[in-house]
Design a protein around this motif. Structure first.
Motif, PDB file in Angstrom:
ATOM      1  N   MET A  37      12.795 -11.790 -36.228  1.00 55.85           N
ATOM      2  CA  MET A  37      12.772 -12.210 -34.845  1.00 55.85           C
ATOM      3  C   MET A  37      13.337 -13.621 -34.756  1.00 55.85           C
ATOM      4  SD  MET A  37       9.538 -12.735 -32.244  1.00 55.85           S
ATOM      5  CE  MET A  37       8.798 -11.246 -32.757  1.00 55.85           C
ATOM      6  N   HIS A  38      14.270 -13.800 -33.842  1.00 58.57           N
ATOM      7  CA  HIS A  38      14.904 -15.095 -33.679  1.00 58.57           C
ATOM      8  C   HIS A  38      14.452 -15.695 -32.354  1.00 58.57           C
ATOM      9  CE1 HIS A  38      17.496 -13.829 -36.909  1.00 58.57           C
ATOM     10  NE2 HIS A  38      17.936 -12.822 -36.207  1.00 58.57           N
ATOM     11  N   GLY A  39      13.671 -16.791 -32.392  1.00 58.36           N
ATOM     12  CA  GLY A  39      13.266 -17.472 -31.175  1.00 58.36           C
ATOM     13  C   GLY A  39      14.321 -18.483 -30.781  1.00 58.36           C
ATOM     14  N   LYS A  40      14.803 -18.374 -29.558  1.00 55.85           N
ATOM     15  CA  LYS A  40      15.844 -19.279 -29.052  1.00 55.85           C
ATOM     16  C   LYS A  40      15.412 -19.822 -27.709  1.00 55.85           C
ATOM     17  CE  LYS A  40      18.656 -18.451 -32.444  1.00 55.85           C
ATOM     18  NZ  LYS A  40      18.994 -19.451 -33.422  1.00 55.85           N
ATOM     19  N   THR A  41      15.904 -21.008 -27.396  1.00 56.62           N
ATOM     20  CA  THR A  41      15.618 -21.604 -26.096  1.00 56.62           C
ATOM     21  C   THR A  41      16.914 -21.776 -25.318  1.00 56.62           C
ATOM     22  OG1 THR A  41      15.738 -23.845 -26.993  1.00 56.62           O
ATOM     23  CG2 THR A  41      13.569 -22.832 -26.889  1.00 56.62           C
ATOM     24  N   ILE A  42      16.782 -21.610 -24.021  1.00 54.38           N
ATOM     25  CA  ILE A  42      17.915 -21.773 -23.111  1.00 54.38           C
ATOM     26  C   ILE A  42      17.512 -22.807 -22.078  1.00 54.38           C
ATOM     27  CG2 ILE A  42      19.430 -20.637 -21.455  1.00 54.38           C
ATOM     28  CD1 ILE A  42      18.495 -17.965 -22.697  1.00 54.38           C
ATOM     29  N   LYS A  43      18.299 -23.853 -21.954  1.00 53.59           N
ATOM     30  CA  LYS A  43      18.033 -24.858 -20.931  1.00 53.59           C
ATOM     31  C   LYS A  43      18.605 -24.351 -19.611  1.00 53.59           C
ATOM     32  CE  LYS A  43      18.791 -29.621 -19.847  1.00 53.59           C
ATOM     33  NZ  LYS A  43      18.140 -30.547 -19.428  1.00 53.59           N
ATOM     34  N   VAL A  44      17.752 -24.309 -18.592  1.00 49.35           N
ATOM     35  CA  VAL A  44      18.157 -23.854 -17.268  1.00 49.35           C
ATOM     36  C   VAL A  44      17.806 -24.922 -16.246  1.00 49.35           C
ATOM     37  CG1 VAL A  44      17.991 -21.382 -17.792  1.00 49.35           C
ATOM     38  CG2 VAL A  44      15.974 -22.594 -16.966  1.00 49.35           C
ATOM     39  N   LYS A  45      18.222 -24.689 -15.048  1.00 47.63           N
ATOM     40  CA  LYS A  45      18.044 -25.617 -13.933  1.00 47.63           C
ATOM     41  C   LYS A  45      16.631 -26.201 -13.856  1.00 47.63           C
ATOM     42  CE  LYS A  45      18.670 -25.205  -8.927  1.00 47.63           C
ATOM     43  NZ  LYS A  45      19.119 -24.247  -7.916  1.00 47.63           N
ATOM     44  N   GLY A  46      15.616 -25.346 -13.980  1.00 52.86           N
ATOM     45  CA  GLY A  46      14.239 -25.786 -13.782  1.00 52.86           C
ATOM     46  C   GLY A  46      13.405 -25.867 -15.034  1.00 52.86           C
ATOM     47  N   GLY A  47      14.020 -26.007 -16.196  1.00 50.91           N
ATOM     48  CA  GLY A  47      13.253 -26.115 -17.424  1.00 50.91           C
ATOM     49  C   GLY A  47      13.902 -25.398 -18.583  1.00 50.91           C
ATOM     50  N   ILE A  48      13.071 -24.751 -19.365  1.00 51.47           N
ATOM     51  CA  ILE A  48      13.535 -24.062 -20.565  1.00 51.47           C
ATOM     52  C   ILE A  48      12.960 -22.648 -20.575  1.00 51.47           C
ATOM     53  CG2 ILE A  48      13.360 -24.003 -23.083  1.00 51.47           C
ATOM     54  CD1 ILE A  48      13.362 -27.037 -23.049  1.00 51.47           C
ATOM     55  N   ILE A  49      13.798 -21.707 -20.965  1.00 53.85           N
ATOM     56  CA  ILE A  49      13.367 -20.324 -21.163  1.00 53.85           C
ATOM     57  C   ILE A  49      13.450 -20.049 -22.655  1.00 53.85           C
ATOM     58  CG2 ILE A  49      13.888 -17.902 -20.732  1.00 53.85           C
ATOM     59  CD1 ILE A  49      15.239 -18.768 -18.128  1.00 53.85           C
ATOM     60  N   THR A  50      12.387 -19.515 -23.218  1.00 54.21           N
ATOM     61  CA  THR A  50      12.370 -19.170 -24.628  1.00 54.21           C
ATOM     62  C   THR A  50      12.458 -17.653 -24.756  1.00 54.21           C
ATOM     63  OG1 THR A  50      10.988 -21.090 -25.114  1.00 54.21           O
ATOM     64  CG2 THR A  50      11.078 -19.357 -26.783  1.00 54.21           C
ATOM     65  N   LYS A  72      15.114  -5.051 -29.052  1.00 56.68           N
ATOM     66  CA  LYS A  72      14.530  -4.723 -27.738  1.00 56.68           C
ATOM     67  C   LYS A  72      15.093  -5.647 -26.665  1.00 56.68           C
ATOM     68  CE  LYS A  72      10.948  -3.332 -24.939  1.00 56.68           C
ATOM     69  NZ  LYS A  72      11.649  -3.271 -23.686  1.00 56.68           N
ATOM     70  N   PHE A  73      15.193  -6.939 -26.958  1.00 53.13           N
ATOM     71  CA  PHE A  73      15.744  -7.888 -25.985  1.00 53.13           C
ATOM     72  C   PHE A  73      17.178  -7.506 -25.636  1.00 53.13           C
ATOM     73  CE2 PHE A  73      18.374 -11.646 -25.242  1.00 53.13           C
ATOM     74  CZ  PHE A  73      17.797 -12.120 -24.077  1.00 53.13           C
ATOM     75  N   ILE A  74      17.972  -7.192 -26.626  1.00 54.18           N
ATOM     76  CA  ILE A  74      19.365  -6.824 -26.388  1.00 54.18           C
ATOM     77  C   ILE A  74      19.441  -5.552 -25.548  1.00 54.18           C
ATOM     78  CG2 ILE A  74      21.511  -6.086 -27.508  1.00 54.18           C
ATOM     79  CD1 ILE A  74      20.718  -8.100 -29.790  1.00 54.18           C
ATOM     80  N   GLU A  75      18.582  -4.585 -25.838  1.00 51.82           N
ATOM     81  CA  GLU A  75      18.524  -3.367 -25.028  1.00 51.82           C
ATOM     82  C   GLU A  75      18.121  -3.683 -23.585  1.00 51.82           C
ATOM     83  OE1 GLU A  75      15.803  -0.826 -27.115  1.00 51.82           O
ATOM     84  OE2 GLU A  75      17.222  -0.461 -28.747  1.00 51.82           O
ATOM     85  N   ALA A 111      22.521 -12.560 -32.357  1.00 50.78           N
ATOM     86  CA  ALA A 111      22.254 -11.228 -32.912  1.00 50.78           C
ATOM     87  C   ALA A 111      22.788 -11.107 -34.334  1.00 50.78           C
ATOM     88  CB  ALA A 111      22.844 -10.160 -32.009  1.00 50.78           C
ATOM     89  N   LYS A 112      23.818 -11.853 -34.666  1.00 52.86           N
ATOM     90  CA  LYS A 112      24.411 -11.808 -36.001  1.00 52.86           C
ATOM     91  C   LYS A 112      23.625 -12.624 -37.013  1.00 52.86           C
ATOM     92  CE  LYS A 112      29.101 -11.062 -34.338  1.00 52.86           C
ATOM     93  NZ  LYS A 112      30.433 -11.645 -34.219  1.00 52.86           N
ATOM     94  N   GLU A 113      22.807 -13.540 -36.517  1.00 51.26           N
ATOM     95  CA  GLU A 113      22.046 -14.422 -37.432  1.00 51.26           C
ATOM     96  C   GLU A 113      20.974 -13.673 -38.186  1.00 51.26           C
ATOM     97  OE1 GLU A 113      20.538 -17.608 -35.019  1.00 51.26           O
ATOM     98  OE2 GLU A 113      22.497 -18.526 -34.834  1.00 51.26           O
TER      99      GLU A 113
END
Length: 104
Positions: free
Chosen positions: A1-14, A20-23, A102-104
């Motif tokens: 499982m690869h936990g990643k964060t995305i910086k967005v307008k109102g904070g961070i989404i992890t 399953k996520f890709i699906e 996904a390749k990691e």
């Protein structure tokens, strides 16, 4: 499982980049295409006038929160209904990252 964060307008989404996520993202894309096509068809029925697609926006917003976590849609897009264009831009930017992760 690869936990990643995305910086967005109102904070961070992890997110956890799993199969399953890709699906789920692929499922969102199918829903997006279907709702977009439906709104376009409705618009054509009224001679190209703009039609309300709030129901479609709500469906997409709910699916976004299901995939990215409760409140993620508000963090990414702010309050109110989210446009098809905003969703498209978000996923256009996210897609290359998902492929790389996904390749990691």
């Amino acid at each position: 499982m690869h936990g990643k964060t995305i910086k967005v307008k109102g904070g961070i989404i992890t997110i956890s980049v799993t199969e399953k996520f890709i699906e789920d993202v692929e499922s969102f894309n199918r829903l997006f295409q279907g709702e977009s096509d439906r709104c376009l068809t409705e618009s054509r029925k009224v001679d190209g006038r703009k039609v309300e697609c709030r129901e479609s926006s709500v469906k997409l917003m709910q699916e976004f929160d299901r995939i990215f976590g409760e409140g993620a849609c508000r963090k990414a897009f702010g309050e109110g209904y989210v446009s098809f264009q905003a969703f498209a831009e978000f996923f256009d930017k996210l897609e290359p990252m998902i492929r790389r992760w996904a390749k990691e």
